[in-house]
Design a protein around this motif. Structure first.
Motif, PDB file in Angstrom:
ATOM      1  N   TYR A 197     -42.722  99.414  38.993  1.00 60.80           N
ATOM      2  CA  TYR A 197     -42.994  97.986  38.049  1.00 60.80           C
ATOM      3  C   TYR A 197     -41.586  97.530  37.267  1.00 60.80           C
ATOM      4  O   TYR A 197     -41.523  96.521  37.434  1.00 60.80           O
ATOM      5  CB  TYR A 197     -43.590  97.773  37.363  1.00 60.80           C
ATOM      6  N   LEU A 198     -41.123  98.546  36.827  1.00 61.77           N
ATOM      7  CA  LEU A 198     -39.899  97.917  36.733  1.00 61.77           C
ATOM      8  C   LEU A 198     -38.835  97.167  36.979  1.00 61.77           C
ATOM      9  O   LEU A 198     -38.170  96.128  36.748  1.00 61.77           O
ATOM     10  CB  LEU A 198     -39.229  99.232  35.235  1.00 61.77           C
ATOM     11  N   LEU A 199     -38.548  97.661  38.452  1.00 62.57           N
ATOM     12  CA  LEU A 199     -38.135  97.489  38.965  1.00 62.57           C
ATOM     13  C   LEU A 199     -38.336  96.593  40.325  1.00 62.57           C
ATOM     14  O   LEU A 199     -38.069  95.105  39.905  1.00 62.57           O
ATOM     15  CB  LEU A 199     -38.514  98.874  40.568  1.00 62.57           C
ATOM     16  N   ALA A 200     -39.795  96.281  40.239  1.00 68.89           N
ATOM     17  CA  ALA A 200     -39.762  95.291  40.816  1.00 68.89           C
ATOM     18  C   ALA A 200     -39.958  93.996  40.037  1.00 68.89           C
ATOM     19  O   ALA A 200     -40.029  92.443  40.361  1.00 68.89           O
ATOM     20  CB  ALA A 200     -41.910  95.179  40.708  1.00 68.89           C
ATOM     21  N   ALA A 201     -41.067  94.333  38.451  1.00 68.11           N
ATOM     22  CA  ALA A 201     -40.265  92.717  37.577  1.00 68.11           C
ATOM     23  C   ALA A 201     -38.911  93.114  37.140  1.00 68.11           C
ATOM     24  O   ALA A 201     -38.767  91.855  37.504  1.00 68.11           O
ATOM     25  CB  ALA A 201     -41.162  93.707  36.429  1.00 68.11           C
ATOM     26  N   ALA A 202     -38.103  93.688  36.905  1.00 71.30           N
ATOM     27  CA  ALA A 202     -36.666  93.014  37.184  1.00 71.30           C
ATOM     28  C   ALA A 202     -36.568  92.281  38.690  1.00 71.30           C
ATOM     29  O   ALA A 202     -35.240  91.425  38.481  1.00 71.30           O
ATOM     30  CB  ALA A 202     -35.666  94.297  37.191  1.00 71.30           C
ATOM     31  N   GLU A 204     -37.792  90.102  40.382  1.00 72.74           N
ATOM     32  CA  GLU A 204     -38.493  89.140  39.852  1.00 72.74           C
ATOM     33  C   GLU A 204     -37.794  88.362  38.803  1.00 72.74           C
ATOM     34  O   GLU A 204     -37.253  87.023  39.375  1.00 72.74           O
ATOM     35  CB  GLU A 204     -39.935  89.176  39.516  1.00 72.74           C
ATOM     36  N   ALA A 205     -37.355  89.067  37.727  1.00 69.88           N
ATOM     37  CA  ALA A 205     -37.212  87.986  36.908  1.00 69.88           C
ATOM     38  C   ALA A 205     -35.881  87.741  37.214  1.00 69.88           C
ATOM     39  O   ALA A 205     -35.412  86.176  36.839  1.00 69.88           O
ATOM     40  CB  ALA A 205     -36.839  88.681  35.366  1.00 69.88           C
ATOM     41  N   ALA A 206     -35.080  88.749  37.757  1.00 71.19           N
ATOM     42  CA  ALA A 206     -33.593  88.208  38.012  1.00 71.19           C
ATOM     43  C   ALA A 206     -33.678  87.059  38.897  1.00 71.19           C
ATOM     44  O   ALA A 206     -32.870  86.434  39.359  1.00 71.19           O
ATOM     45  CB  ALA A 206     -32.294  89.895  38.154  1.00 71.19           C
ATOM     46  N   TYR A 253     -24.475  92.958  45.957  1.00 74.15           N
ATOM     47  CA  TYR A 253     -25.395  91.960  45.204  1.00 74.15           C
ATOM     48  C   TYR A 253     -26.271  92.293  44.445  1.00 74.15           C
ATOM     49  O   TYR A 253     -27.293  92.475  45.452  1.00 74.15           O
ATOM     50  CB  TYR A 253     -25.802  90.720  46.412  1.00 74.15           C
ATOM     51  N   LEU A 254     -26.682  92.014  43.114  1.00 73.30           N
ATOM     52  CA  LEU A 254     -27.343  92.069  42.491  1.00 73.30           C
ATOM     53  C   LEU A 254     -28.575  91.295  42.830  1.00 73.30           C
ATOM     54  O   LEU A 254     -29.603  93.336  42.484  1.00 73.30           O
ATOM     55  CB  LEU A 254     -26.911  91.604  40.869  1.00 73.30           C
ATOM     56  N   LEU A 255     -29.090  91.010  43.180  1.00 74.96           N
ATOM     57  CA  LEU A 255     -30.238  90.605  43.784  1.00 74.96           C
ATOM     58  C   LEU A 255     -30.997  91.130  44.313  1.00 74.96           C
ATOM     59  O   LEU A 255     -32.541  91.705  45.328  1.00 74.96           O
ATOM     60  CB  LEU A 255     -30.721  89.065  44.159  1.00 74.96           C
ATOM     61  N   TYR A 256     -30.074  91.700  45.680  1.00 77.19           N
ATOM     62  CA  TYR A 256     -30.748  92.289  46.915  1.00 77.19           C
ATOM     63  C   TYR A 256     -30.536  93.646  46.393  1.00 77.19           C
ATOM     64  O   TYR A 256     -31.267  94.271  46.478  1.00 77.19           O
ATOM     65  CB  TYR A 256     -29.184  92.765  47.438  1.00 77.19           C
ATOM     66  N   LEU A 257     -29.509  94.459  45.696  1.00 77.41           N
ATOM     67  CA  LEU A 257     -29.557  95.782  45.218  1.00 77.41           C
ATOM     68  C   LEU A 257     -30.621  96.227  44.313  1.00 77.41           C
ATOM     69  O   LEU A 257     -31.715  97.010  44.405  1.00 77.41           O
ATOM     70  CB  LEU A 257     -28.874  96.548  44.344  1.00 77.41           C
ATOM     71  N   LEU A 258     -32.127  95.008  43.849  1.00 74.32           N
ATOM     72  CA  LEU A 258     -33.034  95.007  43.215  1.00 74.32           C
ATOM     73  C   LEU A 258     -34.154  95.186  43.814  1.00 74.32           C
ATOM     74  O   LEU A 258     -34.583  95.904  43.645  1.00 74.32           O
ATOM     75  CB  LEU A 258     -32.961  93.312  41.879  1.00 74.32           C
ATOM     76  N   ALA A 316     -35.515  97.465  31.961  1.00 69.20           N
ATOM     77  CA  ALA A 316     -36.441  97.458  30.276  1.00 69.20           C
ATOM     78  C   ALA A 316     -34.765  95.910  30.045  1.00 69.20           C
ATOM     79  O   ALA A 316     -35.318  94.876  29.658  1.00 69.20           O
ATOM     80  CB  ALA A 316     -36.228  98.192  29.943  1.00 69.20           C
ATOM     81  N   THR A 317     -33.951  96.531  29.988  1.00 72.77           N
ATOM     82  CA  THR A 317     -32.919  95.404  29.258  1.00 72.77           C
ATOM     83  C   THR A 317     -32.875  94.164  29.230  1.00 72.77           C
ATOM     84  O   THR A 317     -32.722  93.484  29.363  1.00 72.77           O
ATOM     85  CB  THR A 317     -31.859  96.102  28.609  1.00 72.77           C
ATOM     86  N   LEU A 318     -32.994  94.138  30.992  1.00 72.04           N
ATOM     87  CA  LEU A 318     -32.266  93.326  32.061  1.00 72.04           C
ATOM     88  C   LEU A 318     -33.034  91.916  31.971  1.00 72.04           C
ATOM     89  O   LEU A 318     -33.504  91.201  31.702  1.00 72.04           O
ATOM     90  CB  LEU A 318     -32.285  93.897  33.383  1.00 72.04           C
ATOM     91  N   ILE A 319     -34.606  92.873  31.878  1.00 69.04           N
ATOM     92  CA  ILE A 319     -35.934  92.034  31.974  1.00 69.04           C
ATOM     93  C   ILE A 319     -35.935  91.459  30.745  1.00 69.04           C
ATOM     94  O   ILE A 319     -36.209  90.255  30.449  1.00 69.04           O
ATOM     95  CB  ILE A 319     -37.028  93.041  32.155  1.00 69.04           C
ATOM     96  N   ASP A 320     -35.866  91.719  29.377  1.00 67.28           N
ATOM     97  CA  ASP A 320     -35.832  91.714  28.451  1.00 67.28           C
ATOM     98  C   ASP A 320     -34.850  90.450  28.493  1.00 67.28           C
ATOM     99  O   ASP A 320     -35.505  88.816  27.422  1.00 67.28           O
ATOM    100  CB  ASP A 320     -35.673  92.384  26.883  1.00 67.28           C
ATOM    101  N   GLU A 321     -33.714  90.727  28.624  1.00 63.96           N
ATOM    102  CA  GLU A 321     -32.481  89.533  28.701  1.00 63.96           C
ATOM    103  C   GLU A 321     -32.962  88.447  29.581  1.00 63.96           C
ATOM    104  O   GLU A 321     -32.947  87.419  29.070  1.00 63.96           O
ATOM    105  CB  GLU A 321     -31.182  90.052  29.340  1.00 63.96           C
ATOM    106  N   LEU A 322     -33.465  88.777  30.717  1.00 65.59           N
ATOM    107  CA  LEU A 322     -33.619  87.216  31.061  1.00 65.59           C
ATOM    108  C   LEU A 322     -35.344  86.552  30.838  1.00 65.59           C
ATOM    109  O   LEU A 322     -35.040  85.506  30.798  1.00 65.59           O
ATOM    110  CB  LEU A 322     -34.323  87.794  32.828  1.00 65.59           C
ATOM    111  N   GLY A 323     -35.723  87.239  29.900  1.00 61.79           N
ATOM    112  CA  GLY A 323     -37.151  86.679  30.045  1.00 61.79           C
ATOM    113  C   GLY A 323     -36.796  85.949  28.508  1.00 61.79           C
ATOM    114  O   GLY A 323     -37.648  84.753  28.857  1.00 61.79           O
TER     115      GLY A 323
END
Lengths: 170, 170
Positions: free
Chosen positions: A25-30, A32-34, B22-27, B148-155
């Motif tokens: 979930y964290l991977l998918a959410a990250a 998407e968010a990014a 590229y970060l978005l690709y890696l994610l 988790a940090t990334l998600i929160d940061e972006l959120g």
DNA sequence: GGTCAATATATGAAATTTCATGTTTATGGC
DNA sequence: GCCATAAACATGAAATTTCATATATTGACC
């Protein structure tokens, strides 16, 4: 693009709840968010996300064959064939058969396609820089390295990890 | 599910090529690579991935309203409405209007749905443990924290990051 | 209490995606 | 050279997803 993450954002990352702390979930959410902001930018340019992926991949490796392009762009082959047909119709790419192996179809950027791709790659670089700047210092800063490791680790594992193939608790 | 990553795997993570670093690709690639095996397991159980997401979210928070469920499960609302209708038809969930606010529709697991959800959550936990075990020691071990940090940061950033809204190089 | 804007969900048509399978071309024995 | 098998793409029908919009409530305000 999908329900914005943030539906759970943080508060219960610790509690007994499963989802907010689950790796997949964290991977998918990250992801998407990014991607949300940049993907919006891409669409605003009249380019769909899968098309942008193809453009970026071709900017890296022009003239790639369809199957490899599919792997590179994370798009299933059958779908990619149709996307390429549309991009061809839009004048962004052209297709040429490989003379060595006539089963293969190689995809090339047109001039217009290259211009578009290069412009978007610039934008992507700038956007990425912004994201990374925001993460400076924290754990997330080394995220690219961590993701690359994860991908390689998993890629290798596609070929048998003895005694670890099964994870169901029947 | 999509072209397996591995199309580029590693060799050129360093070169001048854009995509593999590229970060978005890696994610996106990491998410796909990490999920592939478990998603195959889910489908083998006769459950589609979006359905599995809904089941997992409801296992965490039964009786959630559709909009919030959409955010939690990373599924766009309109799509979720249709998925829920199908899950209802399969007898996995039921819908009840909220008596306080009659616009809302709350979604509940049926007994069968709960059994299925709990079984899959068990499997997911086991699978995740395997993944994490494989990463022990390396950079990727702290990946959950980083994500988790990334998600929160972006959120948080959804609400204005002054002077950083634009990233196009016109 | 009426009105206007906002929220929550549903819906229909168009477009895309998926899945299984078809076609064509290459390859490795024999 | 022939055959069987595999690889690379394409394709069609079914299913899902998307997008814009409809419907039903609720809330805020005057």
């Amino acid at each position: 693009m999908d329900g914005q993450p943030g539906g759970s954002t943080n508060e219960d990352r610790q509690g007994e709840s499963f989802v907010p702390n689950y790796l997949l979930y964290l991977l998918a959410a990250a992801s998407e968010a990014a991607s949300a902001q940049f993907h919006a930018h891409v669409r605003a340019q009249g380019v769909r996300v899968p098309e942008w992926r193809v453009l970026a991949c071709l900017a890296d490796r022009d003239g790639e064959m369809v199957t490899r392009l599919a792997g590179y762009a994370l798009i299933e082959q059958s779908r990619l064939t149709k996307i390429i047909a549309q991009m061809d119709a839009k004048g962004w790419v052209t297709r040429r058969g490989d003379s060595q192996d006539r089963r293969r179809v190689r995809v090339f950027l047109t001039e217009a396609g290259r211009a578009l791709a290069e412009r978007l790659v610039q934008d992507a670089r700038a956007h990425e820089a912004q994201l990374l700047a925001k993460l400076e210092g924290g754990d997330a800063a080394r995220i690219k390295q961590a993701l690359a490791t994860l991908i390689d680790e998993l890629g290798a594992a596609q070929h048998r990890t003895p005694g670890a193939e099964d994870f169901s608790n029947e």
